[in-house]
Design an enzyme around this catalytic site. Structure first.
Site, PDB file in Angstrom:
ATOM      1  N   THR A   1       0.830  -1.208   0.000  1.00  0.00           N
ATOM      2  CA  THR A   1       0.000   0.000   0.000  1.00  0.00           C
ATOM      3  C   THR A   1       0.863   1.257   0.000  1.00  0.00           C
ATOM      4  O   THR A   1       2.003   1.235   0.456  1.00  0.00           O
ATOM      5  CB  THR A   1      -0.946   0.018   1.220  1.00  0.00           C
ATOM      6  OG1 THR A   1      -0.168   0.122   2.412  1.00  0.00           O
ATOM      7  CG2 THR A   1      -1.779  -1.245   1.270  1.00  0.00           C
TER       8      THR A   1
ATOM      9  N   HIS B   1       2.269   7.612   0.846  1.00  0.00           N
ATOM     10  CA  HIS B   1       1.897   9.027   0.853  1.00  0.00           C
ATOM     11  C   HIS B   1       0.541   9.243   1.504  1.00  0.00           C
ATOM     12  O   HIS B   1      -0.393   8.494   1.272  1.00  0.00           O
ATOM     13  CB  HIS B   1       1.829   9.570  -0.582  1.00  0.00           C
ATOM     14  CG  HIS B   1       3.175   9.830  -1.167  1.00  0.00           C
ATOM     15  ND1 HIS B   1       3.935   8.825  -1.711  1.00  0.00           N
ATOM     16  CD2 HIS B   1       3.898  10.970  -1.285  1.00  0.00           C
ATOM     17  CE1 HIS B   1       5.077   9.343  -2.143  1.00  0.00           C
ATOM     18  NE2 HIS B   1       5.083  10.628  -1.897  1.00  0.00           N
TER      19      HIS B   1
ATOM     20  N   ILE C   1      18.079  -1.156   8.816  1.00  0.00           N
ATOM     21  CA  ILE C   1      18.883  -1.202  10.046  1.00  0.00           C
ATOM     22  C   ILE C   1      20.377  -1.198   9.695  1.00  0.00           C
ATOM     23  O   ILE C   1      21.212  -0.799  10.491  1.00  0.00           O
ATOM     24  CB  ILE C   1      18.485  -2.444  10.907  1.00  0.00           C
ATOM     25  CG1 ILE C   1      19.001  -2.353  12.337  1.00  0.00           C
ATOM     26  CG2 ILE C   1      18.940  -3.747  10.266  1.00  0.00           C
ATOM     27  CD1 ILE C   1      18.067  -1.673  13.291  1.00  0.00           C
ATOM     28  N   ASP C   2      20.677  -1.610   8.431  1.00  0.00           N
ATOM     29  CA  ASP C   2      22.063  -1.563   7.964  1.00  0.00           C
ATOM     30  C   ASP C   2      22.583  -0.124   7.954  1.00  0.00           C
ATOM     31  O   ASP C   2      23.768   0.125   8.140  1.00  0.00           O
ATOM     32  CB  ASP C   2      22.175  -2.170   6.560  1.00  0.00           C
ATOM     33  CG  ASP C   2      21.164  -1.589   5.580  1.00  0.00           C
ATOM     34  OD1 ASP C   2      19.952  -1.681   5.866  1.00  0.00           O
ATOM     35  OD2 ASP C   2      21.585  -1.040   4.542  1.00  0.00           O
TER      36      ASP C   2
ATOM     37  N   GLY D   1     -69.660  19.800  36.263  1.00  0.00           N
ATOM     38  CA  GLY D   1     -69.124  20.436  37.464  1.00  0.00           C
ATOM     39  C   GLY D   1     -68.659  19.437  38.494  1.00  0.00           C
ATOM     40  O   GLY D   1     -68.247  19.802  39.588  1.00  0.00           O
TER      41      GLY D   1
ATOM     42  N   GLY E   1     -65.997  17.753  38.396  1.00  0.00           N
ATOM     43  CA  GLY E   1     -64.526  17.808  38.516  1.00  0.00           C
ATOM     44  C   GLY E   1     -63.831  16.829  37.582  1.00  0.00           C
ATOM     45  O   GLY E   1     -62.623  16.579  37.707  1.00  0.00           O
ATOM     46  N   LYS E   2     -64.571  16.297  36.596  1.00  0.00           N
ATOM     47  CA  LYS E   2     -64.003  15.297  35.667  1.00  0.00           C
ATOM     48  C   LYS E   2     -62.776  15.850  34.937  1.00  0.00           C
ATOM     49  O   LYS E   2     -61.701  15.246  34.933  1.00  0.00           O
ATOM     50  CB  LYS E   2     -65.040  14.900  34.599  1.00  0.00           C
ATOM     51  CG  LYS E   2     -66.321  14.282  35.118  1.00  0.00           C
ATOM     52  CD  LYS E   2     -67.247  13.889  33.994  1.00  0.00           C
ATOM     53  CE  LYS E   2     -67.747  15.083  33.162  1.00  0.00           C
ATOM     54  NZ  LYS E   2     -68.561  16.057  33.916  1.00  0.00           N
ATOM     55  N   SER E   3     -62.951  17.024  34.308  1.00  0.00           N
ATOM     56  CA  SER E   3     -61.862  17.572  33.502  1.00  0.00           C
ATOM     57  C   SER E   3     -60.675  17.985  34.358  1.00  0.00           C
ATOM     58  O   SER E   3     -59.523  17.827  33.950  1.00  0.00           O
ATOM     59  CB  SER E   3     -62.353  18.765  32.684  1.00  0.00           C
ATOM     60  OG  SER E   3     -63.240  18.304  31.683  1.00  0.00           O
TER      61      SER E   3
ATOM     62  N   SER F   1     -71.572  11.970  29.762  1.00  0.00           N
ATOM     63  CA  SER F   1     -72.061  10.658  29.315  1.00  0.00           C
ATOM     64  C   SER F   1     -73.005  10.026  30.338  1.00  0.00           C
ATOM     65  O   SER F   1     -72.666   9.034  30.977  1.00  0.00           O
ATOM     66  CB  SER F   1     -70.900   9.719  28.996  1.00  0.00           C
ATOM     67  OG  SER F   1     -69.926   9.728  30.008  1.00  0.00           O
TER      68      SER F   1
END
Lengths: 629, 308
Positions: free
Chosen positions: A108, A111, A164-165, A467, A469-471, A538
């Site tokens: 390979t 560069h 290495i030489d 009235g 208190g459901k919501s 309901s």
């Protein structure tokens, strides 16, 4: 074996067949002697033919850089531009064999500008020889190539301290370079680093021991290459087989062709398609040479299944008990390979196995300095840079982290306009935990959706006087569910009467139709996996029953907000009781229209006796106790 | 490979690995391209490639046609073998000849080997690829054959003019191949890239793959020119004054156009003998091809121009 001897020849062939194959690459900086080393290996293992040697001698005289001697580098630098410039531009593959092994060498380029070609060579290598010029020591390219080799999953490294030489065969120089290298190699994922002092030009420690290197008692390069353990463990990993091609010669045969990336596959074994979650058992393993009982990692086969399930190119067949993950967002390492920098947000194609998906880089987390391995803040990824990024694909894909399985975790990046390969990446992990939930072999339904949201979908139906208190309670419940990370929606008179039901009045027929529509809407939300809170007076049992019947048992939770009439009338938040008493509103529940109390409500809240927060707590407690949340 | 029950096998042999890699490449091409073709040169490498194609798609026949670029100067035995091989493989065979070249009377003798090869092989190939709009073409080239081949990718990109740019090849990682091309552009796919000549012969032996009989030694009429033995396959070979064909025991290491392919004297009449002979040979196989002898970069030059 000059004369032909059939018995000896048969024995020779069988020896050849038993040899295994080692693929390695040589890398390192320019002029470290990579090509010379390969030329030396080919020459010393007598793999050069006479005519090749003659050509080489002719070329050495013309382009050579070593005077009278044969310039081994010219053996591998095959392109004219390379020979003219005396550099390696692209990876070259060379082949040689010894009595013990066969070898494919990828030579390979050193560069930096050709790093992508180095990565090309490294991607299929079992081992990397990293060359270092003993006079120069560890250079940036040494680190870059080491880093990329490690990133691509190479575990075995030979540190070839070459020339290495030229430093008087000095042991001190060798040891100093080795210490330098080890100081950063600790951060890399190598299993085995074998340092060897050598002179490729003169052949010391390449195939033969160098007399000048008597202080070195390790193996020569060839000894090491012949003996290093490169057995992979692909076969012991879970089955992964990307489907490449659906094999349909006629209506009676439907096979799935592909190369087994890991594991084994056997007839009768259960497999699952990672993406769809559909499973079946292997009916047969078909090859040109006959049917097989079992096939192993690396083999290219065709399997047929017992069931007709939808499988196409790009699907991944998996071990039913150890499936690949499925996700569409990832954290990944990326090597950029194009002159034009990576643009986050830009649409690219990603090819992983046999699957190609479009997607983009959503975030550059950091770039890696290949010299110091430090993380650098970055807005772009330029040519040859390595980056850690977040990816988002247009559709989910089956994958394994690259470290677990390169075949199902490595991808290339393709530019949609130029069609060039502009990058390569390695998936580290999926970003979204939800993606770890495997798709099941059933159609997507409310249970799946609810599961994905971490809840059991239901309609929580608040009923009671105006009235009562459901919501108020429903609102509080919704806030608490939201705080718990649940997916909710609130239907009440306000948002229904003004839109969906604005054509309805208050006649009995209209009130029934009102509740029917609310019930149907609630059913859609439940189907979407949502916990839907419905707050409606309901008043009639039959209406509420109608809503209940639209849902499956357990999906309708009736909450009776049992507030006495006098308390509700006293609150009269919208002044409706007053109007009703005055006769200005007809058919008002509790005044001139009955309220039919629930007989078996799941929850009854004593409205007016406790604070709305406490009532909301009771609802949450119920939902928790009954496994809705 | 043979149908050996791999019940306890843990490792694939070298040849099994090569075979699987080639099959993988072929399936990728078949799946990714609209209109692939397999270049079939009738030589031993083509025989191996065709055999691998049969394996890759079995029980289907290979889902692409074979293309033979016929220079009109192939050995007669090659043509007979070609037609039978296509029939056995249940594949369509397209034979293409550069008709303009034929009309202009282009032969190896009148135009020289280089111009002849260019017109009757390279131009003819480009003509065929353009005519049939193939977007991928399999070739049987191996990286061990020659230096510029050693540099080539497995999926090798070609421009609209079928040119190769060796300095600017697409990176190619793992076995993930980039098959994207624009209209007119194409990919040359080389499934035998990593095979060596010895691998090819061993595989032919092991799989009993049929090859053209010219590979086996027989007494054949030859003339000797510049140290090369040229077989007189028909009466079109111009003989120099005083030149008379003589019968010699010869065979071919490589097959091409008969006036451009040198024979070797050899008694090797069986596959094992051929492989054995090859093992002690000291010249590389391409030396039997006259067209490569000009200079070291000649193959690269031809490849840039569109040659396989």
């Amino acid at each position: 074996m000059d004369a032909f001897d059939p018995a000896a020849f048969a024995e020779y062939l069988s020896r050849q067949e038993r040899k295994d194959l080692l693929r390695f690459l040589t890398c390192g900086s320019v002029d470290d002697g990579k090509s010379t080393l390969i030329g030396r290996l080919l020459y010393d293992t007598k793999l050069l033919f006479e005519d090749q040697l003659a050509t080489l001698q002719k070329d050495s005289a013309k382009h050579g850089t070593v005077g009278e001697d044969i310039d081994f580098a010219l053996l591998v630098d095959g392109l004219e531009a390379e020979r003219e410039q005396g550099i390696t531009i692209d990876v070259a593959y060379r082949f040689f064999a010894t009595e013990k092994r066969k070898f494919i060498v990828a030579d390979t380029p050193g560069h930096e500008q050709y790093t992508r070609n180095m990565a090309t060579g490294a991607s299929n290598a079992d081992l990397a020889i990293i060359l270092i010029d003993a006079r120069k020591g560890v250079l940036t390219q040494t680190r870059r190539h080491s880093y990329i080799a490690s990133l691509l999953g190479i575990k075995n490294v030979v540190l070839a301290i070459n020339k290495i030489d030229l430093v008087g065969y000095s042991k001190d120089v060798f040891e100093k370079i080795l210490a330098d290298y080890n100081s950063f190699a600790d951060e890399l994922a190598f299993d085995n680093i074998q340092p060897i002092p050598m002179s490729a030009r003169f052949g010391d420690n390449v195939t033969q021991r160098g007399e000048n290197l008597s202080w070195y008692d390790g193996p020569t390069l060839l000894e090491h290459l012949e003996s290093v353990d490169i057995r992979g463990d692909e076969i012991d990993r879970p089955l992964r087989m990307p489907v490449q091609w659906v094999n349909r010669p006629n209506l009676d045969f439907r096979g799935y062709s592909g190369t087994i990336a890991s594991g084994t596959v056997s007839v009768g074994e259960e497999i699952v398609v990672a993406g769809s979650g559909r499973s079946s058992t292997v009916k047969s393993i078909v090859t040109y040479d006959g049917e097989r009982d079992r096939a192993i990692a690396g083999e290219a086969v065709t399997v047929t299944l017992a069931d007709e399930i939808d499988i196409s190119r790009g699907d991944l067949l998996c071990d039913a008990n150890q499936r690949a993950e499925v996700a569409d967002q990832f954290s990944a390492h990326l090597i950029w390979m194009h002159d034009e920098a990576l643009v986050p947000g830009r649409n690219y194609l990603f090819k992983i196995g046999s699957k190609t998906v479009s997607g983009s880089v959503t975030e550059i987390k950091y770039n890696v300095d290949v010299n110091s391995f430090q993380h650098l803040a970055a807005k772009k990824v330029a040519l040859n840079e390595v980056s850690v990024v977040n990816l988002s694909f247009r559709e989910p894909i089956a994958f394994d982290p690259y470290g677990d399985n390169p075949a199902t975790g490595g991808f290339i990046v393709i530019d949609r306009l130029s069609n060039l390969t502009v990058g390569a990446g390695m998936i580290d992990f999926a970003l979204r935990r939800a993606a770890n939930i495997h798709w099941q072999a059933v159609d997507l339904d409310k249970h799946r959706r609810g599961e994905a949201m971490g809840q059991r979908p239901a309609a929580i139906w608040f009923t009671g006087l105006s009235g009562a208190g459901k919501s108020t309670v429903a609102n509080l419940v919704e806030k608490r569910l939201f705080a718990l990370g649940k997916h909710t929606y609130l239907l009440d008179g306000d948002n229904i009467r003004h839109g969906l039901n604005r054509d309805l009045g208050f006649t009995e027929a209209d009130r029934v139709e009102n509740i029917r529509r609310v019930g149907e809407t609630a059913r859609l939300f439940v189907d979407a996996g949502v916990i839907v809170l419905c707050s409606f007076i309901s008043p009639f049992r039959s209406e509420r029953q109608m809503a209940r019947d639209l849902l499956e048992p357990g999906e309708f939770v009736e909450v009776f907000v049992d507030t006495p009439l006098h308390v509700a009338e006293k609150r009269d938040p919208k002044g409706l009781y007053k109007k009703a008493r005055a006769g200005r509103i007809k058919n008002f529940t509790g005044i001139d229209s009955p309220y039919e109390q629930p007989e078996r409500a799941e929850i009854t809240l004593a409205g007016g006796m406790a604070a709305p927060e406490d009532l909301a707590d009771q609802v949450i407690e119920y939902l928790r106790d009954h496994g809705y949340i | 490979m043979s149908a050996s029950p791999a019940t306890q096998t843990r490792e694939l042999t070298h040849l099994q690995r090569l075979e699987a890699e080639s099959i993988h490449i072929m399936r990728e091409v078949a799946a990714e391209f609209r209109n692939p073709v397999m270049l079939y040169s009738i030589g031993k490498d083509s025989s191996v490639m065709l055999h691998l194609a049969k394996k890759a798609f079995y029980p289907s026949p290979p889902p692409f046609p074979l293309l033979h670029v016929d220079t009109t100067w192939k050995f007669r035995e090659m043509i007979a073998f070609r037609d039978q091989a296509a029939k056995d493989a249940r594949m369509d065979l397209i034979v293409h000849t550069n008709q303009e070249g034929v009309r202009d009377g282009v032969t190896p003798f009148t135009h020289g080997s280089s111009a002849y090869t260019n017109i009757m092989k390279t131009d003819a190939l480009k003509e065929a690829l353009t005519k049939y709009r193939f977007d991928a073409a399999f070739g049987g080239a191996r990286r061990d054959e020659e230096k510029s081949r050693a540099k080539e990718r497995i999926f090798s990109f070609r421009t609209e003019n079928h040119g190769w740019d060796p300095k600017n090849q697409r990176p190619e990682l793992w076995n993930v191949y980039n098959a994207r091309v624009r209209k007119g552009e194409s990919i040359r796919a080389f499934p035998l890239s990593n095979w060596t000549e010895l691998d090819i012969w061993q595989y032919i032996l092991k799989e009993a793959i049929p090859i053209v009989p010219l590979y086996f030694a027989a007494k054949r009429p030859v003339v000797e020119r510049d140290g090369m033995l040229i077989m007189v396959d028909d009466e079109r070979l111009p003989l120099a004054p005083g030149e008379t064909p003589e019968m010699r025991l010869i065979r071919f290491r490589t097959l091409g156009c008969y006036p451009l392919t040198a024979a070797m004297e050899s008694p090797a009449a069986t596959l094992p003998e051929i492989v054995h002979e090859m093992l002690i040979a000291r010249t590389s196989e391409r030396s039997g091809r006259l067209i490569d002898h000009d200079e070291a970069g000649s193959m690269e030059k031809k490849k840039r121009e569109g040659y396989f």
